[in-house]
Design a protein around this motif. Structure first.
Motif, PDB file in Angstrom:
ATOM      1  N   ARG A  28       0.829  -1.141  -0.090  1.00 28.23           N
ATOM      2  CA  ARG A  28      -0.091  -0.063  -0.029  1.00 28.23           C
ATOM      3  C   ARG A  28       0.967   1.123  -0.002  1.00 28.23           C
ATOM      4  O   ARG A  28       0.239   2.204   0.141  1.00 28.23           O
ATOM      5  N   ASP A  29       2.064   1.203  -0.078  1.00 30.12           N
ATOM      6  CA  ASP A  29       2.916   2.217  -0.413  1.00 30.12           C
ATOM      7  C   ASP A  29       3.549   2.161  -1.787  1.00 30.12           C
ATOM      8  O   ASP A  29       3.745   0.960  -2.421  1.00 30.12           O
ATOM      9  N   LEU A  30       3.676   3.387  -2.438  1.00 29.11           N
ATOM     10  CA  LEU A  30       4.167   3.295  -3.852  1.00 29.11           C
ATOM     11  C   LEU A  30       5.811   3.509  -3.719  1.00 29.11           C
ATOM     12  O   LEU A  30       6.369   3.523  -4.874  1.00 29.11           O
ATOM     13  N   TYR A  31       6.360   3.175  -2.460  1.00 32.48           N
ATOM     14  CA  TYR A  31       7.906   3.435  -2.585  1.00 32.48           C
ATOM     15  C   TYR A  31       8.150   1.991  -2.990  1.00 32.48           C
ATOM     16  O   TYR A  31       7.499   1.119  -2.962  1.00 32.48           O
ATOM     17  N   GLU A  32       9.505   1.691  -3.107  1.00 31.16           N
ATOM     18  CA  GLU A  32      10.086   0.549  -3.786  1.00 31.16           C
ATOM     19  C   GLU A  32       9.779  -0.654  -2.715  1.00 31.16           C
ATOM     20  O   GLU A  32       9.527  -1.793  -3.225  1.00 31.16           O
ATOM     21  N   GLY A  33       9.854  -0.425  -1.433  1.00 36.27           N
ATOM     22  CA  GLY A  33       9.328  -1.613  -0.522  1.00 36.27           C
ATOM     23  C   GLY A  33       8.059  -2.126  -1.007  1.00 36.27           C
ATOM     24  O   GLY A  33       7.507  -3.236  -0.248  1.00 36.27           O
ATOM     25  N   GLY A  34       7.280  -1.266  -1.490  1.00 37.45           N
ATOM     26  CA  GLY A  34       5.715  -1.766  -1.477  1.00 37.45           C
ATOM     27  C   GLY A  34       5.468  -2.293  -2.994  1.00 37.45           C
ATOM     28  O   GLY A  34       4.268  -2.752  -3.003  1.00 37.45           O
ATOM     29  N   ILE A  35       6.297  -1.977  -4.026  1.00 37.72           N
ATOM     30  CA  ILE A  35       6.057  -2.218  -5.400  1.00 37.72           C
ATOM     31  C   ILE A  35       7.129  -3.201  -5.775  1.00 37.72           C
ATOM     32  O   ILE A  35       6.716  -3.759  -7.159  1.00 37.72           O
ATOM     33  N   ARG A  36       8.298  -3.217  -5.555  1.00 36.94           N
ATOM     34  CA  ARG A  36       9.587  -3.853  -5.956  1.00 36.94           C
ATOM     35  C   ARG A  36       9.429  -5.446  -5.531  1.00 36.94           C
ATOM     36  O   ARG A  36       9.597  -5.197  -4.299  1.00 36.94           O
ATOM     37  N   VAL A  37       9.144  -6.118  -6.497  1.00 31.90           N
ATOM     38  CA  VAL A  37       9.251  -7.690  -5.968  1.00 31.90           C
ATOM     39  C   VAL A  37       9.997  -8.478  -7.017  1.00 31.90           C
ATOM     40  O   VAL A  37      10.057  -7.965  -8.228  1.00 31.90           O
ATOM     41  N   ARG A 105      -6.713   4.580   1.480  1.00 28.78           N
ATOM     42  CA  ARG A 105      -5.836   5.459   2.700  1.00 28.78           C
ATOM     43  C   ARG A 105      -5.773   7.024   2.004  1.00 28.78           C
ATOM     44  O   ARG A 105      -6.290   7.888   2.839  1.00 28.78           O
ATOM     45  N   ARG A 106      -5.248   7.201   0.964  1.00 27.69           N
ATOM     46  CA  ARG A 106      -4.992   8.577   0.560  1.00 27.69           C
ATOM     47  C   ARG A 106      -4.753   8.197  -1.030  1.00 27.69           C
ATOM     48  O   ARG A 106      -4.329   7.278  -1.348  1.00 27.69           O
ATOM     49  N   PHE A 107      -4.793   9.416  -1.747  1.00 29.87           N
ATOM     50  CA  PHE A 107      -4.478   9.256  -3.002  1.00 29.87           C
ATOM     51  C   PHE A 107      -3.018   9.316  -3.545  1.00 29.87           C
ATOM     52  O   PHE A 107      -2.658  10.714  -3.373  1.00 29.87           O
ATOM     53  N   THR A 108      -2.276   8.470  -3.870  1.00 27.70           N
ATOM     54  CA  THR A 108      -0.819   8.582  -4.008  1.00 27.70           C
ATOM     55  C   THR A 108      -0.436   8.165  -5.329  1.00 27.70           C
ATOM     56  O   THR A 108      -1.239   7.311  -5.915  1.00 27.70           O
ATOM     57  N   GLY A 118       9.491   9.501  -9.130  1.00 27.28           N
ATOM     58  CA  GLY A 118       8.823  10.428  -8.458  1.00 27.28           C
ATOM     59  C   GLY A 118       7.688   9.660  -7.701  1.00 27.28           C
ATOM     60  O   GLY A 118       7.050   9.143  -8.200  1.00 27.28           O
ATOM     61  N   VAL A 119       7.551  10.282  -6.625  1.00 25.11           N
ATOM     62  CA  VAL A 119       6.393   9.738  -5.733  1.00 25.11           C
ATOM     63  C   VAL A 119       5.654  11.116  -5.084  1.00 25.11           C
ATOM     64  O   VAL A 119       6.279  11.949  -4.916  1.00 25.11           O
ATOM     65  N   MET A 120       4.331  11.002  -5.312  1.00 22.04           N
ATOM     66  CA  MET A 120       3.333  11.929  -4.637  1.00 22.04           C
ATOM     67  C   MET A 120       2.594  11.394  -3.746  1.00 22.04           C
ATOM     68  O   MET A 120       1.567  10.587  -3.827  1.00 22.04           O
TER      69      MET A 120
END
Length: 171
Positions: A28-37, A105-108, A118-120
């Motif tokens: 649920r994060d768009l940082y690498e720990g949330g999407i890099r697998v 949670r929020r719009f990211t 880039g991460v918003m």
């Protein structure tokens, strides 16, 4: 493969065993720990044993890949591309960018373009910029030093999305 990194659901503790390794974030994060697998593939006689490929791909590439392997057409419009060339040890065509957005949670939003990410982290937040080539942990926001790249990320975030019934209400 998976569509996300480690999570907290069901009482899991993502800090246990350092599940994200050096990467920032979890599911649920768009940082690498949330999407890099990792994506693992095994096909004796076709995929060279022990081969690796570090080109970024996304889970939305799976449909196009499966369709190509089955000799079928992709049945619906998709942003995905077939990664069969990478599986066979050949380079993929260079992508202009990968785009993610998340509404829980929020719009990211996040964009990966080459070495830049880039991460918003919220609907009214400023875009954070990371050089994944030198900072895989996304620990140094270099947005102030690269305003033209931040501008490019903002443009992609504004134009890459296809609003749906829920997404259109939020951004």
């Amino acid at each position: 493969s998976s569509d996300n990194g480690p999570h907290r659901e069901g009482g899991h503790n993502p800090e246990f065993f350092r599940s994200s390794g050096p990467l920032r974030g979890i599911k649920r994060d768009l940082y690498e720990g949330g999407i890099r697998v990792p994506f693992l593939a095994w096909w004796p006689g076709r995929i060279p044993p022990g081969s690796t490929n570090s080109q970024p791909v996304a889970f939305w590439d799976f449909l196009a890949t499966a369709a190509e392997l089955a000799g079928a057409r992709v049945p619906v419009p998709t942003d995905g591309i077939s990664i069969v060339p990478a599986l066979m040890g050949r380079p993929l065509p260079e992508r202009e960018f990968l785009y993610w957005e998340f509404h829980e949670r929020r719009f990211t939003r996040a964009v990966r373009a080459g070495k830049w990410k880039g991460v918003m982290p919220g609907p009214d937040a400023k875009i954070e910029l990371y050089d994944l080539q030198t900072d895989i942990a996304e620990s140094r926001n270099v947005a102030d030093a690269h305003p033209s790249i931040v501008g490019r990320m903002a443009h992609i975030m504004k134009t890459a999305r296809t609003p749906g019934p829920e997404a259109g209400k939020k951004g």
